[in-house]
Design a protein around this motif. Structure first.
Motif, short mmCIF file in Angstrom:
data_model
loop_
_atom_site.label_atom_id
_atom_site.label_comp_id
_atom_site.label_asym_id
_atom_site.label_seq_id
_atom_site.Cartn_x
_atom_site.Cartn_y
_atom_site.Cartn_z
N TYR A 41 -6.96 11.59 3.26
CA TYR A 41 -7.23 10.15 3.25
C TYR A 41 -6.12 9.34 3.91
CZ TYR A 41 -11.18 10.36 -0.07
OH TYR A 41 -12.40 10.57 -0.67
N PHE A 42 -4.86 9.68 3.65
CA PHE A 42 -3.76 8.79 4.02
C PHE A 42 -2.65 9.43 4.83
CE2 PHE A 42 -5.65 7.09 0.10
CZ PHE A 42 -6.11 5.88 0.61
N GLY A 43 -2.80 10.69 5.19
CA GLY A 43 -1.76 11.34 5.98
C GLY A 43 -1.52 10.66 7.31
N HIS A 44 -2.57 10.02 7.85
CA HIS A 44 -2.42 9.34 9.15
C HIS A 44 -1.56 8.08 9.05
CE1 HIS A 44 -5.87 7.44 7.13
NE2 HIS A 44 -5.53 6.34 7.79
N ASP A 45 -1.28 7.61 7.82
CA ASP A 45 -0.46 6.40 7.65
C ASP A 45 1.04 6.69 7.59
OD1 ASP A 45 -2.51 4.54 7.63
OD2 ASP A 45 -2.88 4.78 5.48
N ARG A 46 1.43 7.95 7.82
CA ARG A 46 2.85 8.30 7.73
C ARG A 46 3.70 7.47 8.69
NH1 ARG A 46 3.82 13.64 5.50
NH2 ARG A 46 1.87 14.75 5.08
N GLU A 47 3.15 7.14 9.86
CA GLU A 47 3.91 6.42 10.88
C GLU A 47 3.56 4.93 10.91
OE1 GLU A 47 6.33 8.01 12.42
OE2 GLU A 47 5.73 9.80 11.30
N SER A 48 3.03 4.42 9.83
CA SER A 48 2.64 3.01 9.78
C SER A 48 3.84 2.09 10.04
CB SER A 48 2.02 2.70 8.42
OG SER A 48 1.75 1.31 8.28
N ARG A 49 3.57 0.99 10.73
CA ARG A 49 4.60 0.00 11.03
C ARG A 49 4.07 -1.40 10.74
NH1 ARG A 49 6.99 3.99 11.08
NH2 ARG A 49 8.40 4.91 12.64
N SER A 59 0.87 -1.17 0.00
CA SER A 59 0.00 0.00 0.00
C SER A 59 0.91 1.22 0.00
CB SER A 59 -0.91 0.00 1.23
OG SER A 59 -1.78 -1.10 1.21
N ILE A 60 0.93 1.95 -1.12
CA ILE A 60 1.85 3.08 -1.29
C ILE A 60 1.06 4.28 -1.80
CG2 ILE A 60 3.93 3.91 -2.43
CD1 ILE A 60 4.77 0.99 -2.83
N PHE A 61 1.13 5.39 -1.07
CA PHE A 61 0.38 6.57 -1.46
C PHE A 61 1.30 7.79 -1.44
CE2 PHE A 61 -2.53 3.62 0.64
CZ PHE A 61 -3.43 3.40 -0.40
N ALA A 108 2.95 6.07 3.14
CA ALA A 108 2.25 7.29 2.75
C ALA A 108 3.14 8.47 3.11
CB ALA A 108 0.91 7.40 3.46
N ALA A 109 3.56 9.21 2.08
CA ALA A 109 4.47 10.34 2.32
C ALA A 109 4.56 11.16 1.04
CB ALA A 109 5.85 9.84 2.72
N GLU A 110 5.20 12.33 1.16
CA GLU A 110 5.48 13.11 -0.04
C GLU A 110 6.43 12.31 -0.93
OE1 GLU A 110 5.14 14.31 3.01
OE2 GLU A 110 3.37 15.51 2.53
N PRO A 111 6.38 12.54 -2.24
CA PRO A 111 7.12 11.68 -3.18
C PRO A 111 8.60 11.51 -2.85
CG PRO A 111 5.57 13.03 -4.39
CD PRO A 111 5.50 13.50 -2.96
N ASP A 112 9.31 12.58 -2.51
CA ASP A 112 10.75 12.44 -2.24
C ASP A 112 11.00 11.52 -1.05
OD1 ASP A 112 11.30 14.05 -4.35
OD2 ASP A 112 11.74 15.85 -3.17
N LEU A 145 8.91 9.13 -0.05
CA LEU A 145 8.56 7.79 -0.49
C LEU A 145 9.71 7.11 -1.20
CD1 LEU A 145 4.95 7.64 -2.04
CD2 LEU A 145 5.84 6.45 -0.02
N VAL A 146 10.39 7.85 -2.05
CA VAL A 146 11.52 7.28 -2.79
C VAL A 146 12.57 6.76 -1.82
CG1 VAL A 146 13.45 7.85 -4.32
CG2 VAL A 146 11.14 8.65 -4.86
N LYS A 147 12.88 7.52 -0.79
CA LYS A 147 13.87 7.09 0.20
C LYS A 147 13.40 5.83 0.93
CE LYS A 147 15.55 11.82 0.95
NZ LYS A 147 15.62 12.95 1.91
N LEU A 148 12.12 5.81 1.32
CA LEU A 148 11.59 4.66 2.06
C LEU A 148 11.60 3.40 1.21
CD1 LEU A 148 8.55 6.40 3.81
CD2 LEU A 148 10.66 5.60 4.93
N LEU A 149 11.22 3.52 -0.04
CA LEU A 149 11.14 2.35 -0.91
C LEU A 149 12.51 1.82 -1.29
CD1 LEU A 149 8.12 3.42 -3.12
CD2 LEU A 149 8.15 1.63 -1.38
N ARG A 150 13.51 2.70 -1.34
CA ARG A 150 14.88 2.23 -1.57
C ARG A 150 15.35 1.31 -0.45
NH1 ARG A 150 16.79 7.73 -3.65
NH2 ARG A 150 16.89 7.45 -5.92
N GLU A 151 14.79 1.50 0.75
CA GLU A 151 15.19 0.71 1.91
C GLU A 151 14.37 -0.56 2.07
OE1 GLU A 151 14.76 3.48 5.07
OE2 GLU A 151 16.50 4.71 4.48
N ASP A 152 13.33 -0.72 1.25
CA ASP A 152 12.49 -1.92 1.33
C ASP A 152 13.16 -3.03 0.51
OD1 ASP A 152 10.44 -3.90 0.71
OD2 ASP A 152 8.98 -2.47 1.49
#
Length: 343
Positions: free
Chosen positions: A263-271, A251-253, A290-294, A296-303
């Motif tokens: 809709y999805f700002g509350h998911d910023r701290e999802s674990r 789930s990526i927003f 769920a985050a601003e695009p830049d 998100l890019v950092k988070l997905l690089r770590e997945d």
């Protein structure tokens, strides 16, 4: 490492009479799913996939929907994630899958599995099925899977009637319609390392489930990456000729406007979440992004699992309607995928 990825969407296909739902009936879900697949194809999305659950306000019979999407589109892959094999007649399923694949011109990507916890107790019994002596429900699902895989290879196995209604071709008969190449496009939805190895030995592709047995206590993406590596090693060891595919779903927003943030700002701290399934199995469920695009890019690089897979399925909130889900997909393709080298 930068690598091009296939990006699809995965719809859970919910509908609800709730006045806040944009998908209030089964007809709404079916027609909106077709419309979203058409819109996704126009955006350049690679796949339209659907979850399957019985006794639920979701897609219980996927093949009519997949066939309809196949008839309305020309490029996008159509698939499932996943069909519960505890409920399936393998031969009838082979007929339905063959027809859907032919209608789509060979674009079916069929995700199957032993299934997840259902809405009713032992729901497959209402469909007239029961495990054989000495089997459990998971054994029954895997046995039916092996039958299905054998049947869709296209070899004859049924003794023809010497006085048939219509003339038969020579030899034993096979299930029709047969679609050449479908057997290379079957995926197993795996929630454990052991079933990933089993799928590899049978030559199936891998859908790594976001609900996975918690086998090491590590974060889900690490456990999935190790599962993917174990699967690929087992696939090579089995001696299969082709290169298999591997998908993970997330789930990526991308938060690009006020509506996204509402809709999805509350998911910023999802674990990741850990819990018990059927009071017997400790399972881990993946976080939302769920985050601003830049960011998100950092988070997905770590997945690690997202990086290891060749296919990413984006779960979509289908009850928010076709227009909003088209925006969700476009935001990922425009603002996130290029920066990760996926496009």
């Amino acid at each position: 490492m930068r690598s091009v990825k296939k990006i699809g969407f995965l719809s859970f296909g919910h509908w609800s009479p709730n006045p806040h739902s944009g998908t209030r009936t089964a007809a709404d879900f079916l027609h909106q799913s077709m419309d979203l697949a058409v819109a996704a194809e126009e955006l350049g999305v690679d796949g339209a996939y659907f979850r399957v659950h019985h006794f639920a306000r979701q897609a219980g019979s996927p093949f009519p929907l997949l066939s309809a999407i196949g008839a309305r589109t020309s490029k996008i892959e159509i698939g499932t994630g996943v069909i519960d094999m505890r409920y399936e007649n393998p031969l009838y399923m082979a007929e339905e899958a063959g027809a859907a694949d032919l209608i789509s011109g060979g674009r079916l990507q069929l995700g199957i599995s032993r299934g997840s916890p259902e809405q009713v107790i032992d729901g497959w019994r209402y469909f007239g099925y029961a495990p054989a002596e000495g089997e459990n429900a998971a054994d029954m699902a895997r046995r039916r899977t092996e039958t299905f895989l054998k049947v869709i290879e296209g070899e004859g196995f049924a003794q023809p009637n010497p006085r048939p209604m219509f003339a038969n071709p020579p030899g034993l008969l096979r299930v029709e319609p047969h679609s050449e190449g479908l057997s290379d496009r079957i995926w197993w939805g795996s929630g454990s390392n052991a079933t990933a190895v089993w799928a590899a030995k049978l030559g199936m592709n891998l859908q790594s489930s976001t609900l996975k047995d918690d086998e090491t206590g590590e974060p889900l993406h690490v456990q999935q990456r190790k599962q993917i590596e174990t699967y690929r090693e087992a696939y090579r060891a089995a001696g299969h000729a082709r290169t298999p595919r591997v998908s993970v779903s997330r789930s990526i927003f991308a938060l690009t406007n006020d509506l996204d943030r509402a809709y999805f700002g509350h998911d910023r701290e999802s674990r990741d979440q850990v819990g018990m399934i059927d009071d017997t199995t400790r399972a881990i469920f993946g976080r939302s992004y769920a985050a601003e695009p830049d960011t998100l890019v950092k988070l997905l690089r770590e997945d690690e699992a997202v990086q290891a897979a060749d296919t990413l399925l984006l779960t979509v909130p289908n009850q928010l309607g076709v227009a909003y889900n088209t925006h969700v997909l476009e935001s990922i393709l425009t603002h996130v995928a290029p920066q990760l080298g996926w496009r």
